[in-house]
Design a protein around this motif. Structure first.
Motif, PDB file in Angstrom:
ATOM      1  N   MET A   1       2.960  -6.614  44.203  1.00 27.75           N
ATOM      2  CA  MET A   1       1.923  -7.318  43.475  1.00 27.75           C
ATOM      3  C   MET A   1       0.539  -6.959  44.009  1.00 27.75           C
ATOM      4  O   MET A   1      -0.407  -6.782  43.247  1.00 27.75           O
ATOM      5  CB  MET A   1       2.179  -8.841  43.598  1.00 27.75           C
ATOM      6  N   ALA A   2       0.440  -6.980  45.279  1.00 26.92           N
ATOM      7  CA  ALA A   2      -0.851  -6.654  45.906  1.00 26.92           C
ATOM      8  C   ALA A   2      -1.290  -5.255  45.543  1.00 26.92           C
ATOM      9  O   ALA A   2      -2.470  -4.992  45.286  1.00 26.92           O
ATOM     10  CB  ALA A   2      -0.730  -6.807  47.425  1.00 26.92           C
ATOM     11  N   ALA A   3      -0.330  -4.321  45.479  1.00 32.55           N
ATOM     12  CA  ALA A   3      -0.669  -2.922  45.134  1.00 32.55           C
ATOM     13  C   ALA A   3      -1.170  -2.841  43.716  1.00 32.55           C
ATOM     14  O   ALA A   3      -2.130  -2.130  43.388  1.00 32.55           O
ATOM     15  CB  ALA A   3       0.554  -2.027  45.344  1.00 32.55           C
ATOM     16  N   ASN A   4      -0.486  -3.600  42.785  1.00 35.41           N
ATOM     17  CA  ASN A   4      -0.940  -3.584  41.372  1.00 35.41           C
ATOM     18  C   ASN A   4      -2.339  -4.159  41.222  1.00 35.41           C
ATOM     19  O   ASN A   4      -3.155  -3.682  40.426  1.00 35.41           O
ATOM     20  CB  ASN A   4       0.060  -4.363  40.506  1.00 35.41           C
ATOM     21  N   SER A   5      -2.570  -5.240  41.944  1.00 33.61           N
ATOM     22  CA  SER A   5      -3.901  -5.867  41.881  1.00 33.61           C
ATOM     23  C   SER A   5      -4.983  -4.903  42.356  1.00 33.61           C
ATOM     24  O   SER A   5      -6.044  -4.781  41.761  1.00 33.61           O
ATOM     25  CB  SER A   5      -3.902  -7.133  42.737  1.00 33.61           C
ATOM     26  N   THR A   6      -4.699  -4.168  43.415  1.00 30.83           N
ATOM     27  CA  THR A   6      -5.678  -3.206  43.945  1.00 30.83           C
ATOM     28  C   THR A   6      -5.938  -2.091  42.944  1.00 30.83           C
ATOM     29  O   THR A   6      -7.067  -1.658  42.705  1.00 30.83           O
ATOM     30  CB  THR A   6      -5.170  -2.621  45.266  1.00 30.83           C
ATOM     31  N   LEU A   7      -4.831  -1.627  42.298  1.00 31.59           N
ATOM     32  CA  LEU A   7      -4.995  -0.557  41.294  1.00 31.59           C
ATOM     33  C   LEU A   7      -5.817  -1.033  40.095  1.00 31.59           C
ATOM     34  O   LEU A   7      -6.649  -0.299  39.538  1.00 31.59           O
ATOM     35  CB  LEU A   7      -3.611  -0.069  40.848  1.00 31.59           C
ATOM     36  N   ASN A   8      -5.562  -2.286  39.680  1.00 35.01           N
ATOM     37  CA  ASN A   8      -6.337  -2.829  38.552  1.00 35.01           C
ATOM     38  C   ASN A   8      -7.834  -2.892  38.876  1.00 35.01           C
ATOM     39  O   ASN A   8      -8.697  -2.605  38.026  1.00 35.01           O
ATOM     40  CB  ASN A   8      -5.817  -4.213  38.175  1.00 35.01           C
TER      41      ASN A   8
END
Length: 278
Positions: A1-8
């Motif tokens: 989740m944290a990785a997706n948030s950073t990518l967004n």
């Protein structure tokens, strides 16, 4: 989740940066279009200016040609006037020499039978009269010797009784110094020339200004009556003018090579004249 948030977040920042660069690109395109439009306008102005310069150069060339032509015509008229004056002078000098020779012969014949009479100019002044407020430039005596006319730097032409020295009249009207005076042949008029470029004529009986002759563009140093209705004047503007007093305008202009300081008639009718120049 944290990785997706950073990518967004990174993707959103990239979109915003791309949007900002698109805006900058549009601004640059607008500025380039404006500069191209201005360049086209400048080129059109340059073209119009070049055409105007060519037109002005053509007009200037035409004006120069006209000026040269006028100067050549003026020089031709001056040459004709000088040839006329020289011919008149030569003719008059020949007549004068012939008359003088005849007079000398007659005088020699007359002096053989008569005693020689000696005469000398006066050395003592009989009367002294103060007339002008400044320097006196000219003086003239009328034909019967009853009047003396004087002109001075005080802009006045004064008529004086030759016998008593009393002032008959003080004639005004000149705007600058009076340089020469002359009486008409019938004695009814007196004329004065002035540094105001004009010739003025007064009635002696009424002391009123009768004529103001304007047309010279320089100081008028001399003028003579040829008859009661015609006057010849000479000026610093290198011209002689013949005036008709009945009509009040110039009949003829004669060009000279230099300023006219004085003039005199070679005959009584003013058909021939002599001038003094510098």
């Amino acid at each position: 989740m944290a990785a997706n948030s950073t990518l967004n977040i990174r993707l959103r920042d990239a979109f915003e940066l791309l949007k900002e660069k698109d805006g900058v690109i549009q601004i640059l395109k607008d500025e380039m279009a404006a500069l191209q439009l201005e360049l086209v306008q400048r080129e059109e102005q340059l073209k119009n200016s070049s055409e105007q310069v060519k037109k002005l150069e053509s007009e200037n060339s035409q004006l120069v040609d006209r000026w040269v032509k006028l100067k050549q015509e003026e020089a031709s008229r001056m040459n004709e006037a000088n040839e006329f004056v020289e011919a008149a002078l030569k003719s008059k000098q020949a007549e004068t020499i012939q008359r003088q020779s005849s007079r000398d012969i007659q005088f020699e014949d007359a002096t053989k039978a008569e005693k020689t009479m000696q005469c000398s100019p006066p050395t003592i002044a009989i009367k002294k009269v103060s007339l002008h407020d400044g320097e006196i430039n000219c003086i003239q005596v009328n034909r019967d010797g009853s009047l003396i006319a004087t002109g001075g730097n005080d802009k006045k032409l004064i008529l004086t009784d030759a016998r008593t020295g009393a002032v008959k009249s003080s004639l005004i009207g000149s705007l600058q110094a009076v340089m020469s005076v002359s009486f008409s042949l019938d004695g009814d008029l007196v004329m004065g020339t002035s540094n105001d470029n004009s010739v003025k004529i007064w009635s002696i009986s009424t002391s009123r200004l009768r004529h103001t002759l304007t047309g010279h563009i320089g100081k008028v140093f001399s003028a003579k009556f040829t008859d009661t209705n015609r006057v010849i004047s000479g000026s610093h503007d290198r011209t002689l003018k013949v005036w008709d007093l009945n009509k009040g305008y110039c009949l003829r202009t004669i060009f000279t090579l230099s300023s006219c300081n004085d003039l005199d008639l070679l005959d009584g009718e003013g058909l021939d004249l002599n001038q003094s120049t510098i």
